[in-house]
Design a protein around this motif. Sequence first.
Motif, PDB file in Angstrom:
ATOM      1  N   GLY A 122      31.328 133.364  51.627  1.00 13.41           N
ATOM      2  CA  GLY A 122      31.919 134.594  51.134  1.00 13.41           C
ATOM      3  C   GLY A 122      32.295 134.586  49.678  1.00 13.41           C
ATOM      4  O   GLY A 122      32.837 135.572  49.171  1.00 13.41           O
ATOM      5  N   ASP A 123      32.009 133.497  48.950  1.00 10.91           N
ATOM      6  CA  ASP A 123      32.307 133.487  47.518  1.00 10.91           C
ATOM      7  C   ASP A 123      31.007 133.462  46.722  1.00 10.91           C
ATOM      8  O   ASP A 123      29.909 133.484  47.273  1.00 10.91           O
ATOM      9  CB  ASP A 123      33.228 132.328  47.144  1.00 10.91           C
ATOM     10  N   GLN A 124      31.121 133.394  45.388  1.00 14.53           N
ATOM     11  CA  GLN A 124      29.943 133.477  44.539  1.00 14.53           C
ATOM     12  C   GLN A 124      28.943 132.349  44.786  1.00 14.53           C
ATOM     13  O   GLN A 124      27.739 132.524  44.571  1.00 14.53           O
ATOM     14  CB  GLN A 124      30.357 133.470  43.068  1.00 14.53           C
ATOM     15  N   SER A 125      29.440 131.220  45.258  1.00  8.41           N
ATOM     16  CA  SER A 125      28.540 130.086  45.473  1.00  8.41           C
ATOM     17  C   SER A 125      27.518 130.348  46.573  1.00  8.41           C
ATOM     18  O   SER A 125      26.531 129.605  46.688  1.00  8.41           O
ATOM     19  CB  SER A 125      29.343 128.820  45.802  1.00  8.41           C
ATOM     20  N   ASP A 126      27.711 131.390  47.357  1.00  3.91           N
ATOM     21  CA  ASP A 126      26.703 131.753  48.360  1.00  3.91           C
ATOM     22  C   ASP A 126      25.349 132.014  47.708  1.00  3.91           C
ATOM     23  O   ASP A 126      24.306 131.859  48.346  1.00  3.91           O
ATOM     24  CB  ASP A 126      27.119 133.011  49.130  1.00  3.91           C
ATOM     25  N   ASN A 127      25.374 132.428  46.430  1.00  2.00           N
ATOM     26  CA  ASN A 127      24.146 132.793  45.728  1.00  2.00           C
ATOM     27  C   ASN A 127      23.657 131.705  44.774  1.00  2.00           C
ATOM     28  O   ASN A 127      22.732 131.956  43.995  1.00  2.00           O
ATOM     29  CB  ASN A 127      24.367 134.089  44.941  1.00  2.00           C
ATOM     30  N   TYR A 128      24.262 130.528  44.837  1.00  2.00           N
ATOM     31  CA  TYR A 128      23.839 129.436  43.964  1.00  2.00           C
ATOM     32  C   TYR A 128      22.774 128.616  44.686  1.00  2.00           C
ATOM     33  O   TYR A 128      23.059 127.869  45.626  1.00  2.00           O
ATOM     34  CB  TYR A 128      25.010 128.535  43.594  1.00  2.00           C
ATOM     35  N   LEU A 129      21.537 128.776  44.228  1.00  2.00           N
ATOM     36  CA  LEU A 129      20.401 128.099  44.839  1.00  2.00           C
ATOM     37  C   LEU A 129      19.745 127.161  43.834  1.00  2.00           C
ATOM     38  O   LEU A 129      19.681 127.477  42.648  1.00  2.00           O
ATOM     39  CB  LEU A 129      19.358 129.123  45.299  1.00  2.00           C
ATOM     40  N   PRO A 130      19.214 126.035  44.292  1.00  2.00           N
ATOM     41  CA  PRO A 130      18.404 125.210  43.391  1.00  2.00           C
ATOM     42  C   PRO A 130      17.045 125.880  43.178  1.00  2.00           C
ATOM     43  O   PRO A 130      16.398 126.306  44.129  1.00  2.00           O
ATOM     44  CB  PRO A 130      18.273 123.888  44.150  1.00  2.00           C
ATOM     45  N   TYR A 131      16.632 125.995  41.932  1.00  3.06           N
ATOM     46  CA  TYR A 131      15.323 126.579  41.659  1.00  3.06           C
ATOM     47  C   TYR A 131      14.776 126.027  40.361  1.00  3.06           C
ATOM     48  O   TYR A 131      15.488 125.380  39.588  1.00  3.06           O
ATOM     49  CB  TYR A 131      15.392 128.106  41.626  1.00  3.06           C
ATOM     50  N   THR A 132      13.508 126.301  40.121  1.00  3.72           N
ATOM     51  CA  THR A 132      12.817 125.796  38.945  1.00  3.72           C
ATOM     52  C   THR A 132      12.496 126.937  37.991  1.00  3.72           C
ATOM     53  O   THR A 132      12.005 127.986  38.420  1.00  3.72           O
ATOM     54  CB  THR A 132      11.510 125.085  39.344  1.00  3.72           C
ATOM     55  N   VAL A 133      12.795 126.736  36.719  1.00  3.91           N
ATOM     56  CA  VAL A 133      12.324 127.619  35.655  1.00  3.91           C
ATOM     57  C   VAL A 133      11.010 127.026  35.162  1.00  3.91           C
ATOM     58  O   VAL A 133      10.983 125.904  34.650  1.00  3.91           O
ATOM     59  CB  VAL A 133      13.349 127.717  34.508  1.00  3.91           C
ATOM     60  N   GLU A 134       9.920 127.756  35.347  1.00  5.13           N
ATOM     61  CA  GLU A 134       8.579 127.245  35.063  1.00  5.13           C
ATOM     62  C   GLU A 134       7.997 127.927  33.827  1.00  5.13           C
ATOM     63  O   GLU A 134       7.902 129.155  33.784  1.00  5.13           O
ATOM     64  CB  GLU A 134       7.662 127.475  36.253  1.00  5.13           C
ATOM     65  N   MET A 135       7.587 127.143  32.862  1.00  6.42           N
ATOM     66  CA  MET A 135       7.018 127.693  31.644  1.00  6.42           C
ATOM     67  C   MET A 135       5.623 128.251  31.896  1.00  6.42           C
ATOM     68  O   MET A 135       4.825 127.653  32.621  1.00  6.42           O
ATOM     69  CB  MET A 135       6.942 126.624  30.552  1.00  6.42           C
ATOM     70  N   THR A 136       5.343 129.369  31.289  1.00  6.29           N
ATOM     71  CA  THR A 136       4.001 129.929  31.333  1.00  6.29           C
ATOM     72  C   THR A 136       3.154 129.282  30.238  1.00  6.29           C
ATOM     73  O   THR A 136       3.650 128.523  29.392  1.00  6.29           O
ATOM     74  CB  THR A 136       4.032 131.445  31.110  1.00  6.29           C
ATOM     75  N   GLU A 137       1.871 129.621  30.221  1.00  3.68           N
ATOM     76  CA  GLU A 137       1.006 129.119  29.147  1.00  3.68           C
ATOM     77  C   GLU A 137       1.529 129.575  27.791  1.00  3.68           C
ATOM     78  O   GLU A 137       1.577 128.800  26.835  1.00  3.68           O
ATOM     79  CB  GLU A 137      -0.423 129.620  29.375  1.00  3.68           C
ATOM     80  N   LEU A 138       1.946 130.846  27.711  1.00  3.61           N
ATOM     81  CA  LEU A 138       2.531 131.348  26.461  1.00  3.61           C
ATOM     82  C   LEU A 138       3.816 130.601  26.136  1.00  3.61           C
ATOM     83  O   LEU A 138       4.085 130.273  24.975  1.00  3.61           O
ATOM     84  CB  LEU A 138       2.804 132.844  26.576  1.00  3.61           C
ATOM     85  N   GLY A 139       4.626 130.321  27.153  1.00  2.00           N
ATOM     86  CA  GLY A 139       5.889 129.634  26.935  1.00  2.00           C
ATOM     87  C   GLY A 139       5.739 128.254  26.344  1.00  2.00           C
ATOM     88  O   GLY A 139       6.588 127.786  25.582  1.00  2.00           O
ATOM     89  N   HIS A 140       4.658 127.568  26.693  1.00  2.00           N
ATOM     90  CA  HIS A 140       4.429 126.231  26.131  1.00  2.00           C
ATOM     91  C   HIS A 140       4.184 126.291  24.631  1.00  2.00           C
ATOM     92  O   HIS A 140       4.420 125.306  23.925  1.00  2.00           O
ATOM     93  CB  HIS A 140       3.237 125.569  26.829  1.00  2.00           C
ATOM     94  N   GLU A 141       3.724 127.453  24.127  1.00  2.00           N
ATOM     95  CA  GLU A 141       3.355 127.573  22.720  1.00  2.00           C
ATOM     96  C   GLU A 141       4.369 128.364  21.897  1.00  2.00           C
ATOM     97  O   GLU A 141       4.426 128.203  20.674  1.00  2.00           O
ATOM     98  CB  GLU A 141       1.987 128.269  22.612  1.00  2.00           C
ATOM     99  N   HIS A 142       5.164 129.204  22.540  1.00  2.00           N
ATOM    100  CA  HIS A 142       6.046 130.114  21.810  1.00  2.00           C
ATOM    101  C   HIS A 142       7.181 129.350  21.155  1.00  2.00           C
ATOM    102  O   HIS A 142       7.704 128.376  21.702  1.00  2.00           O
ATOM    103  CB  HIS A 142       6.604 131.169  22.764  1.00  2.00           C
ATOM    104  N   GLU A 143       7.603 129.798  19.977  1.00  2.00           N
ATOM    105  CA  GLU A 143       8.648 129.088  19.243  1.00  2.00           C
ATOM    106  C   GLU A 143       9.978 129.039  19.989  1.00  2.00           C
ATOM    107  O   GLU A 143      10.796 128.147  19.754  1.00  2.00           O
ATOM    108  CB  GLU A 143       8.854 129.726  17.871  1.00  2.00           C
ATOM    109  N   ILE A 144      10.226 129.967  20.899  1.00  2.00           N
ATOM    110  CA  ILE A 144      11.487 129.951  21.653  1.00  2.00           C
ATOM    111  C   ILE A 144      11.514 128.808  22.655  1.00  2.00           C
ATOM    112  O   ILE A 144      12.563 128.176  22.866  1.00  2.00           O
ATOM    113  CB  ILE A 144      11.702 131.293  22.368  1.00  2.00           C
ATOM    114  N   THR A 145      10.386 128.509  23.269  1.00  2.00           N
ATOM    115  CA  THR A 145      10.360 127.558  24.388  1.00  2.00           C
ATOM    116  C   THR A 145       9.466 126.346  24.140  1.00  2.00           C
ATOM    117  O   THR A 145       9.365 125.481  25.012  1.00  2.00           O
ATOM    118  CB  THR A 145       9.903 128.277  25.663  1.00  2.00           C
ATOM    119  N   ALA A 146       8.832 126.257  22.992  1.00  2.00           N
ATOM    120  CA  ALA A 146       7.949 125.124  22.703  1.00  2.00           C
ATOM    121  C   ALA A 146       8.697 123.805  22.855  1.00  2.00           C
ATOM    122  O   ALA A 146       9.834 123.656  22.404  1.00  2.00           O
ATOM    123  CB  ALA A 146       7.384 125.246  21.293  1.00  2.00           C
ATOM    124  N   GLY A 147       8.059 122.847  23.512  1.00  2.00           N
ATOM    125  CA  GLY A 147       8.665 121.534  23.690  1.00  2.00           C
ATOM    126  C   GLY A 147       9.613 121.426  24.863  1.00  2.00           C
ATOM    127  O   GLY A 147      10.130 120.343  25.154  1.00  2.00           O
TER     128      GLY A 147
END
Length: 240
Positions: A122-147
């Motif tokens: 019944g608290d906010q932790s009900d919505n805390y799930l383990p998940y993965t943020v996955e880089m796209t092909e663009l993300g691997h190259e973009h200056e925001i997410t490169a590296g």
Amino acid sequence: MTSRQALVVRGGWDGHHPVEATDLYIPFLEASGFAVRVEESPEIYTDAGVMAATDLVLQCVTMADASREAIAGLRAAVSAGVGLGGWHGGIADSYRRDADYLQLIGGQFATHPSKSPDQCTGDQSDNYLPYTVEMTELGHEHEITAGIGDFELTTEQYWVLHDDLNDVLATTTHPTQPYHPWHRPITSPAIWTRLWGAGRVFVATPGHSLDVLENPNVRTIIERGLLWAARTASASSDLV
């Protein structure tokens, strides 16, 4: 040397700690050469003079409302070259009733799936799930997410309604579970950029709580994203 101008607009639902969350990034903006102005209401967007002098808007306003004039002012400013950036509900769950705002941002929070009902308390932790943020092909190259490679978080996993004007740098996939009504995995954008007129929009969906914002990957992406979004030298500063 004249400083660039950053406008921090914060408020809305207190559960996203709009003051404390934005305070994490104001020193970074100042160190990056911005003079920072803080406002507690989106109605500042109606001030054409302020918006014309602004290079970057950092918005952290979850839900709440803004007048039609405020949304029109924000859209005009971004179209004229003002950068707009933010995270989580402070940008992707703002002003739910305003279609013009939703079109500007390019993504709207729909839900964050919860744990199995037998694990919910019944608290906010009900919505805390383990998940993965996955880089796209663009993300691997973009200056925001490169590296930055794929990384794990345990927090709210945003299901986002979105369109094809977004340049998606990272995604996250919601799995199927016996207690959910959808029948196949759903992939949502987790980090994206969007070009709007002469302006740039940056959105990161992680950022529900301060510990997530202090995650090294999340913090690096947000800092880079804000700098990327800020008005470029070639963008017009004229607002009509």
